[in-house]
Design an enzyme around this catalytic site. Structure first.
Site, PDB file in Angstrom:
ATOM      1  N   ASP A  12       0.634  -9.299  10.194  1.00  0.00           N
ATOM      2  CA  ASP A  12       0.471  -9.586   8.767  1.00  0.00           C
ATOM      3  C   ASP A  12      -1.041  -9.574   8.532  1.00  0.00           C
ATOM      4  O   ASP A  12      -1.769 -10.410   9.089  1.00  0.00           O
ATOM      5  CB  ASP A  12       1.076 -10.957   8.467  1.00  0.00           C
ATOM      6  CG  ASP A  12       0.810 -11.427   7.047  1.00  0.00           C
ATOM      7  OD1 ASP A  12       0.014 -10.805   6.326  1.00  0.00           O
ATOM      8  OD2 ASP A  12       1.408 -12.457   6.680  1.00  0.00           O
ATOM      9  N   GLY A  34       4.234  -6.127  -2.465  1.00  0.00           N
ATOM     10  CA  GLY A  34       3.806  -5.628  -1.159  1.00  0.00           C
ATOM     11  C   GLY A  34       2.638  -6.406  -0.578  1.00  0.00           C
ATOM     12  O   GLY A  34       2.538  -7.633  -0.713  1.00  0.00           O
ATOM     13  N   VAL A  35       1.734  -5.670   0.060  1.00  0.00           N
ATOM     14  CA  VAL A  35       0.600  -6.323   0.714  1.00  0.00           C
ATOM     15  C   VAL A  35      -0.347  -6.947  -0.315  1.00  0.00           C
ATOM     16  O   VAL A  35      -0.980  -7.976  -0.040  1.00  0.00           O
ATOM     17  CB  VAL A  35      -0.118  -5.323   1.659  1.00  0.00           C
ATOM     18  CG1 VAL A  35      -0.859  -4.241   0.912  1.00  0.00           C
ATOM     19  CG2 VAL A  35      -1.030  -6.050   2.625  1.00  0.00           C
ATOM     20  N   ASP A  36      -0.407  -6.369  -1.483  1.00  0.00           N
ATOM     21  CA  ASP A  36      -1.231  -6.912  -2.573  1.00  0.00           C
ATOM     22  C   ASP A  36      -0.776  -8.332  -2.919  1.00  0.00           C
ATOM     23  O   ASP A  36      -1.587  -9.282  -2.996  1.00  0.00           O
ATOM     24  CB  ASP A  36      -1.090  -5.971  -3.778  1.00  0.00           C
ATOM     25  CG  ASP A  36      -2.124  -6.186  -4.867  1.00  0.00           C
ATOM     26  OD1 ASP A  36      -3.017  -7.036  -4.691  1.00  0.00           O
ATOM     27  OD2 ASP A  36      -2.032  -5.496  -5.899  1.00  0.00           O
ATOM     28  N   SER A 119      -0.547   3.118   0.394  1.00  0.00           N
ATOM     29  CA  SER A 119       0.358   4.026  -0.350  1.00  0.00           C
ATOM     30  C   SER A 119       1.720   4.255   0.289  1.00  0.00           C
ATOM     31  O   SER A 119       2.559   4.937  -0.309  1.00  0.00           O
ATOM     32  CB  SER A 119      -0.284   5.412  -0.606  1.00  0.00           C
ATOM     33  OG  SER A 119      -1.237   5.350  -1.631  1.00  0.00           O
TER      34      SER A 119
HETATM   35  N1  AR6 Z   1       0.393  -7.012   6.131  1.00  0.00           N
HETATM   36  C1  AR6 Z   1       0.257  -5.716   6.502  1.00  0.00           C
HETATM   37  N2  AR6 Z   1       0.924  -4.704   5.905  1.00  0.00           N
HETATM   38  C2  AR6 Z   1       1.778  -5.033   4.903  1.00  0.00           C
HETATM   39  C3  AR6 Z   1       1.968  -6.363   4.456  1.00  0.00           C
HETATM   40  C4  AR6 Z   1       1.228  -7.378   5.119  1.00  0.00           C
HETATM   41  N3  AR6 Z   1       1.329  -8.668   4.770  1.00  0.00           N
HETATM   42  N4  AR6 Z   1       2.875  -6.357   3.451  1.00  0.00           N
HETATM   43  C5  AR6 Z   1       3.241  -5.065   3.279  1.00  0.00           C
HETATM   44  N5  AR6 Z   1       2.602  -4.284   4.151  1.00  0.00           N
HETATM   45  P1  AR6 Z   1       2.582  -1.564  -0.380  1.00  0.00           P
HETATM   46  P2  AR6 Z   1       1.391   0.781  -1.745  1.00  0.00           P
HETATM   47  C6  AR6 Z   1       2.673  -2.818   4.328  1.00  0.00           C
HETATM   48  O1  AR6 Z   1       3.885  -1.358  -1.084  1.00  0.00           O
HETATM   49  O2  AR6 Z   1       2.489   1.657  -1.246  1.00  0.00           O
HETATM   50  C7  AR6 Z   1       1.650  -3.212  -5.076  1.00  0.00           C
HETATM   51  O3  AR6 Z   1       2.491  -3.707  -6.064  1.00  0.00           O
HETATM   52  C8  AR6 Z   1       3.916  -2.134   3.846  1.00  0.00           C
HETATM   53  O4  AR6 Z   1       4.952  -2.253   4.824  1.00  0.00           O
HETATM   54  O5  AR6 Z   1       2.048  -2.934  -0.251  1.00  0.00           O
HETATM   55  O6  AR6 Z   1      -0.023   1.261  -1.630  1.00  0.00           O
HETATM   56  C9  AR6 Z   1       0.286  -2.862  -5.624  1.00  0.00           C
HETATM   57  O7  AR6 Z   1      -0.126  -3.755  -6.623  1.00  0.00           O
HETATM   58  C10 AR6 Z   1       3.411  -0.693   3.712  1.00  0.00           C
HETATM   59  O8  AR6 Z   1       3.441  -0.043   4.976  1.00  0.00           O
HETATM   60  O9  AR6 Z   1       1.390  -0.681  -1.084  1.00  0.00           O
HETATM   61  C11 AR6 Z   1       0.516  -1.485  -6.166  1.00  0.00           C
HETATM   62  O10 AR6 Z   1       1.106  -1.529  -7.453  1.00  0.00           O
HETATM   63  C12 AR6 Z   1       1.949  -0.865   3.311  1.00  0.00           C
HETATM   64  O11 AR6 Z   1       1.644  -2.244   3.537  1.00  0.00           O
HETATM   65  C13 AR6 Z   1       1.480  -0.882  -5.186  1.00  0.00           C
HETATM   66  O12 AR6 Z   1       2.181  -1.980  -4.619  1.00  0.00           O
HETATM   67  C14 AR6 Z   1       1.650  -0.531   1.867  1.00  0.00           C
HETATM   68  O13 AR6 Z   1       2.737  -0.907   1.058  1.00  0.00           O
HETATM   69  C15 AR6 Z   1       0.766  -0.155  -4.081  1.00  0.00           C
HETATM   70  O14 AR6 Z   1       1.714   0.491  -3.268  1.00  0.00           O
END
Ligand code: AR6
Length: 172
Positions: A12, A34-36, A119
């Protein structure tokens, strides 16, 4: 020797005690899922307050804030492209996210930086293609820059870890 400067871990990202973690943000920089969402929850409300002053960020670019309650000193908010089939400049925009984030990390004298797989979640970018782009961008940077000393590519789950490990093997 760049290989020891680039590593893959399953974690994480909010728990990592590196100088900077990268956030996969959207262009509002005002949080999301997500991660955000995880980064904003772990950093506390001060992060959103600071983000409100940044005026958003275009796709392919990045902006930096403090880490607030995170172990990381900085958060670099990068805005990845939404996957639209691969003919809309997605590869170049994703490469730009990595390079711009590394440029900001260097400017803030960061020794260590960790990236999520930008992404590849909500934005739908194919994971193996994104992994290849991430490695190429990071290796290209490390070949010509001393900072950051180390880059960690973070897989959130076991499947993402396998994809990153196989991209690392292909690339090395
Ligand atoms: N630690 C590490 N990786 C993570 C975590 C974490 N805690 N949580 C998720 N991931 P995403 P995007 C991974 O959807 O596709 C948001 O709403 C996840 O498994 O977070 O760039 C933003 O505000 C995936 O492999 O980001 C934008 O609107 C990776 O992080 C949109 O999502 C990215 O997934 C951005 O979408």
């Amino acid at each position: 020797m760049t290989s020891v400067r680039l590593q893959v871990v399953q974690a994480d990202i909010t728990t990592l005690a590196v100088d900077a973690i990268v956030n996969a943000a959207n262009s509002s920089l005002l949080g999301g899922g997500g991660v955000d969402g995880a980064i904003h929850r772990a950093a506390g409300p001060g992060l959103l307050e600071e983000c409100k002053g940044l005026g958003g960020c275009p796709t392919g670019q990045a902006k930096v804030t403090g880490g607030h309650r995170l172990p990381a000193r900085f958060v670099i908010h990068a805005v990845g492209p939404v996957w639209r089939g691969g003919q809309q400049g997605e590869d170049e925009l994703l490469t730009s996210c990595y390079r711009e984030s590394l440029r900001l990390a260097e400017a803030h004298h960061c020794q260590s930086v960790a990236f999520p797989a930008i992404s590849t979640g909500i934005y739908g970018f194919p994971q193996d293609r994104a992994a290849g782009i991430a490695f190429a961008a990071c290796r290209g940077w490390l070949a010509t820059h001393d900072l950051p000393r180390t880059i960690t590519l973070v897989a959130f789950d076991a499947r993402a870890l396998l994809i990153l490990q196989s991209a690392l093997e292909k690339d090395s």
